[in-house]
Motif scaffolding. Structure first.
Motif, PDB file in Angstrom:
ATOM      1  N   ARG A 143      21.159  25.575  33.893  1.00 22.50           N
ATOM      2  CA  ARG A 143      20.934  25.638  35.343  1.00 22.50           C
ATOM      3  C   ARG A 143      22.245  25.628  36.141  1.00 22.50           C
ATOM      4  NH1 ARG A 143      16.845  26.885  33.625  1.00 22.50           N
ATOM      5  NH2 ARG A 143      14.721  26.235  34.115  1.00 22.50           N
ATOM      6  N   ARG A 144      23.355  25.336  35.497  1.00 21.60           N
ATOM      7  CA  ARG A 144      24.641  25.314  36.198  1.00 21.60           C
ATOM      8  C   ARG A 144      25.588  26.288  35.505  1.00 21.60           C
ATOM      9  NH1 ARG A 144      27.286  22.014  39.748  1.00 21.60           N
ATOM     10  NH2 ARG A 144      25.555  20.536  39.742  1.00 21.60           N
ATOM     11  N   PHE A 145      26.142  27.208  36.286  1.00 21.21           N
ATOM     12  CA  PHE A 145      27.038  28.237  35.761  1.00 21.21           C
ATOM     13  C   PHE A 145      28.403  28.157  36.446  1.00 21.21           C
ATOM     14  CE2 PHE A 145      22.841  29.807  34.864  1.00 21.21           C
ATOM     15  CZ  PHE A 145      22.954  30.453  33.635  1.00 21.21           C
ATOM     16  N   TYR A 146      29.426  28.395  35.641  1.00 21.57           N
ATOM     17  CA  TYR A 146      30.803  28.486  36.133  1.00 21.57           C
ATOM     18  C   TYR A 146      31.308  29.883  35.777  1.00 21.57           C
ATOM     19  CZ  TYR A 146      30.410  23.447  36.572  1.00 21.57           C
ATOM     20  OH  TYR A 146      29.992  22.180  36.922  1.00 21.57           O
ATOM     21  N   VAL A 147      31.790  30.622  36.772  1.00 27.05           N
ATOM     22  CA  VAL A 147      32.156  32.013  36.576  1.00 27.05           C
ATOM     23  C   VAL A 147      33.669  32.168  36.706  1.00 27.05           C
ATOM     24  CG1 VAL A 147      31.795  34.389  37.327  1.00 27.05           C
ATOM     25  CG2 VAL A 147      29.936  32.720  37.540  1.00 27.05           C
ATOM     26  N   VAL A 148      34.296  32.686  35.649  1.00 30.94           N
ATOM     27  CA  VAL A 148      35.732  32.974  35.674  1.00 30.94           C
ATOM     28  C   VAL A 148      35.906  34.407  36.157  1.00 30.94           C
ATOM     29  CG1 VAL A 148      37.850  33.152  34.331  1.00 30.94           C
ATOM     30  CG2 VAL A 148      36.167  31.380  33.772  1.00 30.94           C
ATOM     31  N   THR A 149      36.479  34.551  37.348  1.00 30.71           N
ATOM     32  CA  THR A 149      36.721  35.860  37.931  1.00 30.71           C
ATOM     33  C   THR A 149      38.227  36.112  37.989  1.00 30.71           C
ATOM     34  OG1 THR A 149      36.678  34.876  40.144  1.00 30.71           O
ATOM     35  CG2 THR A 149      34.613  35.792  39.308  1.00 30.71           C
ATOM     36  N   HIS A 150      38.606  37.300  38.436  1.00 31.60           N
ATOM     37  CA  HIS A 150      40.039  37.623  38.496  1.00 31.60           C
ATOM     38  C   HIS A 150      40.272  38.669  39.581  1.00 31.60           C
ATOM     39  CE1 HIS A 150      44.087  37.706  36.638  1.00 31.60           C
ATOM     40  NE2 HIS A 150      44.109  38.922  37.137  1.00 31.60           N
ATOM     41  N   GLY A 151      41.008  38.279  40.613  1.00 31.40           N
ATOM     42  CA  GLY A 151      41.355  39.221  41.668  1.00 31.40           C
ATOM     43  C   GLY A 151      40.298  39.323  42.758  1.00 31.40           C
ATOM     44  N   LEU A 152      40.710  39.902  43.872  1.00 28.12           N
ATOM     45  CA  LEU A 152      39.862  39.972  45.061  1.00 28.12           C
ATOM     46  C   LEU A 152      38.605  40.792  44.831  1.00 28.12           C
ATOM     47  CD1 LEU A 152      39.347  39.470  48.069  1.00 28.12           C
ATOM     48  CD2 LEU A 152      40.781  41.462  48.578  1.00 28.12           C
ATOM     49  N   GLU A 153      38.757  42.019  44.318  1.00 29.68           N
ATOM     50  CA  GLU A 153      37.598  42.889  44.165  1.00 29.68           C
ATOM     51  C   GLU A 153      36.608  42.314  43.162  1.00 29.68           C
ATOM     52  OE1 GLU A 153      38.837  46.810  43.211  1.00 29.68           O
ATOM     53  OE2 GLU A 153      39.535  47.264  45.239  1.00 29.68           O
ATOM     54  N   ASN A 154      37.108  41.874  42.009  1.00 26.34           N
ATOM     55  CA  ASN A 154      36.239  41.315  40.979  1.00 26.34           C
ATOM     56  C   ASN A 154      35.458  40.123  41.507  1.00 26.34           C
ATOM     57  OD1 ASN A 154      36.193  39.027  38.660  1.00 26.34           O
ATOM     58  ND2 ASN A 154      35.801  41.028  37.748  1.00 26.34           N
ATOM     59  N   ARG A 155      36.164  39.213  42.157  1.00 30.92           N
ATOM     60  CA  ARG A 155      35.525  37.991  42.667  1.00 30.92           C
ATOM     61  C   ARG A 155      34.509  38.322  43.758  1.00 30.92           C
ATOM     62  NH1 ARG A 155      39.636  35.517  42.913  1.00 30.92           N
ATOM     63  NH2 ARG A 155      39.381  33.870  41.357  1.00 30.92           N
ATOM     64  N   THR A 156      34.874  39.206  44.660  1.00 31.21           N
ATOM     65  CA  THR A 156      33.988  39.538  45.777  1.00 31.21           C
ATOM     66  C   THR A 156      32.726  40.239  45.304  1.00 31.21           C
ATOM     67  OG1 THR A 156      35.890  39.738  47.280  1.00 31.21           O
ATOM     68  CG2 THR A 156      33.829  40.782  47.959  1.00 31.21           C
ATOM     69  N   GLN A 157      32.874  41.189  44.378  1.00 33.47           N
ATOM     70  CA  GLN A 157      31.717  41.926  43.887  1.00 33.47           C
ATOM     71  C   GLN A 157      30.694  40.993  43.247  1.00 33.47           C
ATOM     72  OE1 GLN A 157      33.133  44.958  41.199  1.00 33.47           O
ATOM     73  NE2 GLN A 157      34.498  45.837  42.735  1.00 33.47           N
ATOM     74  N   ILE A 158      31.177  40.089  42.395  1.00 36.68           N
ATOM     75  CA  ILE A 158      30.258  39.197  41.688  1.00 36.68           C
ATOM     76  C   ILE A 158      29.627  38.200  42.650  1.00 36.68           C
ATOM     77  CG2 ILE A 158      30.086  37.434  39.884  1.00 36.68           C
ATOM     78  CD1 ILE A 158      32.369  38.896  38.453  1.00 36.68           C
ATOM     79  N   LYS A 159      30.438  37.691  43.571  1.00 32.54           N
ATOM     80  CA  LYS A 159      29.910  36.688  44.506  1.00 32.54           C
ATOM     81  C   LYS A 159      28.884  37.301  45.449  1.00 32.54           C
ATOM     82  CE  LYS A 159      31.484  32.618  47.011  1.00 32.54           C
ATOM     83  NZ  LYS A 159      32.667  31.850  47.482  1.00 32.54           N
ATOM     84  N   LEU A 160      29.065  38.560  45.831  1.00 35.23           N
ATOM     85  CA  LEU A 160      28.082  39.218  46.690  1.00 35.23           C
ATOM     86  C   LEU A 160      26.733  39.343  45.983  1.00 35.23           C
ATOM     87  CD1 LEU A 160      30.161  42.046  48.422  1.00 35.23           C
ATOM     88  CD2 LEU A 160      29.051  40.110  49.537  1.00 35.23           C
ATOM     89  N   LEU A 161      26.768  39.516  44.667  1.00 34.61           N
ATOM     90  CA  LEU A 161      25.527  39.646  43.915  1.00 34.61           C
ATOM     91  C   LEU A 161      24.898  38.285  43.617  1.00 34.61           C
ATOM     92  CD1 LEU A 161      23.514  41.457  42.335  1.00 34.61           C
ATOM     93  CD2 LEU A 161      24.952  41.089  40.328  1.00 34.61           C
TER      94      LEU A 161
END
Length: 448
Positions: free
Chosen positions: A60-78
């Protein structure tokens, strides 16, 4: 709901990769890479299937490792913070991007930042897993493992030159790793594979159940600490380092692993899903139509009329002028013309498949158009791409051709294993060698 409070496993999603191998599937434009997490697959984005599969098993709890503005923004928008999916989602901090060098390095740095102490399931977002978390947790506890590696058993012929192999003892603890051995090396290390082709060996599936507190302590050792700031990969670096020091690394077999990192693997995995080979996907996908086993057709598409005959898809199926299945998924408001044949195909929302076209073992993205009498086999057509085709000049795509988002092919094109980058306008072309990538107008001119 963290492991610190109730002993539950949390999920760590490694989503910072650039998806170079999966081009043009990961491209939104020639110079804009879509996160691997957002690869379209069977009507949703891949990370959505990953989250749902883990949530179904209690995470039920997820931690997401992202990298860079575009990558982080795309995933967070979804994903947002998980509200739509009934989970909590936390993201890595941007200041750690420069230290997210390699999958294991990114994991170690963020374990510390998030102050995780209990169990975590670490997994990439460019693969599809069929696994039982409860049995994996039980094996992890029984062996007192620091890390339990999800393993998929494969034959020597499947492994040769493509997968790393784990050498395990009778208790399932890993004694060493062999990185992508060729057939000769496999025969030397595992003699039984030379006399029995059915012998299988455990290969690393890229998913790990870890003891966060113990792993954090080890990460402070000078050698590992230094390496984590340079380049530290799970399979090539961290796991061999742990095994070489006799630390308990266990292997636990899972049902399946579907790699979506390149076009052939993407289509192969999609075909297996449509055939029902992934038990978890069978549970997560809407039930297939009773009248047509292993077919999913949205009711809005059954009601949609084509612009040639003015009849609905349901009518054309009933009269036999359209053949659908097995292994076909048709999304919402798809227009299917007369004389179409679909077999092991995924057709995205709003797409059009014109009269006389054939789509076999292929994927057609949202709002894409497959022209009249086109022949599409073992190929990928991205969202809003258009394959123009006519009865006298039919287009043909085969052997893992891939057409990027918004690209257009003119009638008469014949592509075999060719990739077209997004938004290109490609004249009728034949004879282009397999594995050619048409990235720009200059590339097209070289072959016209």
């Amino acid at each position: 709901m963290s492991t610190d409070r109730n002993g539950e496993t949390v999920g760590i999603l490694l989503a910072g990769g650039r998806g170079e191998r999966a081009k043009p599937i990961t491209l939104k434009s020639p110079d804009h890479i879509r996160s691997k997490a957002l690869i379209p697959f069977a009507g949703r984005r891949l990370v959505e299937w990953v989250v749902d599969a883990c949530r179904e098993q209690g995470i039920r709890r997820f931690y997401v490792v992202t990298h860079g503005l575009e990558n982080r923004t795309q995933i967070k928008l979804l994903l947002g913070h998980g509200e739509r999916y009934g989970v909590d989602v936390t993201y890595s901090r941007s200041r750690f991007d420069r230290y997210n060098v390699g999958s294991a390095g990114a994991t170690l740095h963020n374990l510390e930042q998030w102050d995780l102490q209990g169990r975590a399931l670490v997994l990439p977002v460019d693969s599809l897993f069929d696994f039982d978390l409860e049995s994996m947790e039980a094996a992890h506890a029984e062996r007192g493992a620091l890390v339990t590696v999800a393993a998929v058993r494969r034959t020597a012929d499947e492994i040769a030159g493509k997968y790393g192999v784990m050498r395990t003892d009778d208790d399932g603890l890993v004694q060493g790793f062999v990185e992508k051995p060729d057939r000769t090396r496999l025969g030397e290390l595992f003699p039984r594979t030379t006399v029995d082709a059915d012998v299988t060996l455990p290969t690393n599936a890229g998913m790990y159940l870890v003891d966060c507190a113990r792993l954090r302590l080890l990460a402070r050792e000078p050698e590992l600490f230094r390496q984590s700031y340079q380049r530290l990969d799970w399979g090539q670096d961290l796991l061999p380092w742990l095994a070489a020091r006799g630390l308990p690394v266990a292997a636990h077999s899972i049902g399946r692993l579907g790699d979506l990192g390149n076009v052939p693997d993407y289509l192969h995995t999609l075909g297996l899903v449509l055939d029902g080979a992934y038990e978890q996907m069978n549970r997560l996908m809407r039930r297939p139509d009773v009248a047509s086993p292993r077919c999913w057709i949205h009711e809005s598409s059954l009601r949609t009329k084509d612009d040639v005959t003015g009849t609905t898809l349901a009518q054309k199926i009933d009269e036999g002028s359209v053949v659908v299945g097995p292994g076909v998924r048709i999304g919402r408001e798809v227009e299917i013309g007369p004389g179409v044949r679909l077999d092991h195909a995924d057709i995205g929302d709003g797409a059009e498949v014109r009269e006389g076209a054939t789509v076999v073992r292929s994927a057609v993205g949202e709002s894409a158009v497959v022209g009249a009498y086109a022949e599409i086999e073992d190929s990928y057509i991205g969202p809003m791409a258009e394959v123009c085709s006519e009865r006298t000049r039919p287009a043909r795509l085969e052997r893992f051709s891939a057409i990027g988002d918004g690209a257009m092919l003119w009638p008469g094109s014949r592509f075999c294993g060719v990739s077209v980058y997004p938004r290109l306008r490609v004249p009728a072309m034949t004879g282009v060698p397999a594995e050619t990538e048409l990235k720009s107008a200059d590339d097209i001119l070289n072959w016209v």
